[in-house]
Enzyme design. Structure first.
Site, PDB file in Angstrom:
ATOM      1  N   TYR A 210       0.739  -1.239   0.031  1.00  0.00           N
ATOM      2  CA  TYR A 210      -0.078   0.000   0.102  1.00  0.00           C
ATOM      3  C   TYR A 210       0.800   1.330  -0.118  1.00  0.00           C
ATOM      4  O   TYR A 210       0.282   2.344   0.028  1.00  0.00           O
ATOM      5  CB  TYR A 210      -1.169   0.141   1.171  1.00  0.00           C
ATOM      6  CG  TYR A 210      -0.438  -0.157   2.241  1.00  0.00           C
ATOM      7  CD1 TYR A 210       0.305   0.679   3.206  1.00  0.00           C
ATOM      8  CD2 TYR A 210      -0.234  -1.379   3.300  1.00  0.00           C
ATOM      9  CE1 TYR A 210       0.994   0.500   4.380  1.00  0.00           C
ATOM     10  CE2 TYR A 210       0.210  -1.804   4.541  1.00  0.00           C
ATOM     11  CZ  TYR A 210       0.855  -0.810   5.261  1.00  0.00           C
ATOM     12  OH  TYR A 210       1.589  -0.850   6.234  1.00  0.00           O
ATOM     13  N   LYS A 211       2.125   1.124   0.012  1.00  0.00           N
ATOM     14  CA  LYS A 211       3.083   2.317   0.196  1.00  0.00           C
ATOM     15  C   LYS A 211       3.373   2.526  -1.327  1.00  0.00           C
ATOM     16  O   LYS A 211       2.675   3.147  -2.132  1.00  0.00           O
ATOM     17  CB  LYS A 211       4.289   1.983   1.099  1.00  0.00           C
ATOM     18  CG  LYS A 211       3.974   2.277   2.506  1.00  0.00           C
ATOM     19  CD  LYS A 211       5.099   1.724   3.342  1.00  0.00           C
ATOM     20  CE  LYS A 211       4.416   1.613   4.918  1.00  0.00           C
ATOM     21  NZ  LYS A 211       5.260   0.879   5.666  1.00  0.00           N
TER      22      LYS A 211
HETATM   23  C1  LIG Z   1       4.786   0.645   7.064  1.00  0.00           C
HETATM   24  C2  LIG Z   1       5.492  -0.523   7.817  1.00  0.00           C
HETATM   25  C3  LIG Z   1       5.053  -1.582   8.317  1.00  0.00           C
HETATM   26  C4  LIG Z   1       3.667  -1.659   8.568  1.00  0.00           C
HETATM   27  O1  LIG Z   1       3.172  -2.939   8.906  1.00  0.00           O
HETATM   28  P1  LIG Z   1       1.652  -3.480   8.701  1.00  0.00           P
HETATM   29  O2  LIG Z   1       1.614  -4.504   9.330  1.00  0.00           O
HETATM   30  O3  LIG Z   1       1.526  -3.414   6.939  1.00  0.00           O
HETATM   31  O4  LIG Z   1       0.515  -2.311   9.119  1.00  0.00           O
HETATM   32  C5  LIG Z   1       5.778  -2.616   9.059  1.00  0.00           C
HETATM   33  N1  LIG Z   1       7.472  -2.278   8.929  1.00  0.00           N
HETATM   34  C6  LIG Z   1       7.874  -1.280   8.287  1.00  0.00           C
HETATM   35  C7  LIG Z   1       9.281  -0.981   8.197  1.00  0.00           C
HETATM   36  C8  LIG Z   1       6.962  -0.206   7.801  1.00  0.00           C
HETATM   37  O5  LIG Z   1       7.326   0.833   7.255  1.00  0.00           O
END
Ligand SMILES: *Cc1c(COP(=O)(O)O)cnc(C)c1O
Length: 398
Positions: A210-211
């Protein structure tokens, strides 16, 4: 053919007047998503009902889409699977890696890692007992800290706060020399820069979509297991869809061959359909072109802001080899400054305690956006436009 960034930009639906420098946190909406997801809803779910699992290929999506993501991260065919969230995938990979190094007890990470990764390691260590622990060192000290007590390194390649980038190849080589395994978190790498998992010799990796990959809020994560480990990995979360024969409904677990064993339960079909529409854009992108453009944009932003805003302190390394695709500046009033920017259509985000974060995503951000963002930021700083009570009220999500 060189990547046509004017063409990729036209494939996103961005609100008028907004310069979106937060695609590193939530990618914007590709125009094709609404139709693609709409079709999955009306033609597949609506008409095929339960038949969609076979006839529309829903069942095969986690591996099929994983193979499309594989190209962007230098992974071998059939070594990437989609599903769940990044936090869950980190947990699964950690548990598997620890089991493969039974005489060692240390998970090594760095203090700049994303808290959820660290929490997952803490929770798993507590659950396992037996002396397992998480050791964190400063990002610059990771190489030195890899010794023969380390079972696995759990490193996020690009620091979510500062944009500092680790050397994946060097850390992986050092870990292997000391007998440790490596887990790479690619949250700020996949779709941000060229990644070569196979060439680096990485053992495990995971990331979110989603990024930079624009699958929309709640889009599934991906997990990678090097082919040489796939048959040895015992998934800690043994779900039915990671079973060798889910529709035998065998009461005993037996893992599927390959990376598919990391599947847990029912895949998010609508969200995978959204991701597929976004990956169609990625098919036209050369990662070398993307990297060159991102460095050009981040260099221009750093130069512009440093010239115009002496109170902002650069938190991102200047060295290209040590930088991801974002630029961060520090300021004690960072939160209020970011709110003033957002109110003026320049959207970045804030990370506690004092980081203003700006993501540069060449698919839809160009040099003219950088120039405009610098001038808006310069104006906000020069006039102290941020210095208003309303800009200090913290929202739930920053
Ligand atoms: C955005 C991010 C996450 C987010 O984890 P989700 O389980 O998808 O909410 C985890 N680790 C890093 C390094 C991130 O940048």
């Amino acid at each position: 053919m060189p990547t046509d960034f004017a063409l990729t930009r036209r494939q996103f639906d961005l609100p008028e007047g907004v310069i979106y420098l937060d695609g590193n946190s939530l990618g914007p909406l590709p125009k094709a998503v609404a139709e693609r997801v709409g079709q999955t809803i009306t033609e597949e779910w609506g008409k095929l009902l339960i038949g969609g699992w076979n006839k529309a290929g829903w069942e095969a999506m986690p591996m099929a889409v994983g193979n499309r993501v594989a190209r962007l991260i230098g992974a071998e065919p059939d070594s990437v699977v989609m599903g769940d969230t990044l936090s869950i995938k980190i947990f699964q990979l950690l548990a598997s890696a620890l089991e493969m190094r039974p005489d060692r007890r240390v998970i090594l990470s760095d203090t700049g890692n994303f808290p959820s990764d660290l929490y997952m390691a803490q929770g798993l260590s507590a659950m396992l007992g037996q002396g397992y622990s998480l050791r964190t060192v400063a990002p610059e000290e990771v190489m030195e800290a890899i010794d023969d007590s380390v079972a696995v390194t759990m490193i996020t390649e690009v620091d979510y706060r500062t944009g500092r980038k680790h050397d994946m190849r060097a850390i992986t080589a050092r870990a292997h020399e000391k007998g440790a395994l490596t887990i790479w978190d690619l949250a700020h790498s996949a779709g941000a820069l060229p990644v070569d998992l196979a060439g680096s010799g990485a053992d495990f990796a995971a990331g979110c979509t989603y990024k930079y990959l624009n699958s929309g809020p709640g889009g599934p994560a991906f997990a990678y297991v090097a082919p040489r480990h796939q048959s040895r990995v015992r998934p800690a979360l043994c779900g039915w869809l990671g079973h060798d024969a889910p529709f035998d409904f065998d009461p005993d677990y037996r893992p599927a061959p390959g990376v598919a064993r990391l599947r847990v339960g029912t895949p998010p079909v609508l969200q995978l359909a959204a991701l597929e529409a976004s990956l169609d854009i990625w098919e036209t992108v050369d990662m070398g072109d993307l990297r060159a453009r991102a460095l050009e944009l981040t260099d221009a932003f750093i130069a512009g802001v440093e010239a115009a805003c002496p109170d902002l302190k650069l938190a991102t390394p200047r060295d290209h080899a040590m930088r991801g695709s974002q630029v961060s500046f520090r300021h004690p009033e960072g939160y209020a400054i970011m709110q003033a920017l957002i109110a003026r259509g320049v959207v970045g985000d804030f990370r506690a305690p004092d980081i203003l974060r700006f993501g540069f995503t060449p698919l839809f951000i160009g040099p003219e956006d950088v120039e405009k963002a610098v001038s808006v930021l310069a104006e906000v700083m020069a006039t102290r436009a941020w210095d208003r009570a309303e800009y200090r009220v913290r929202a739930r999500v920053t």
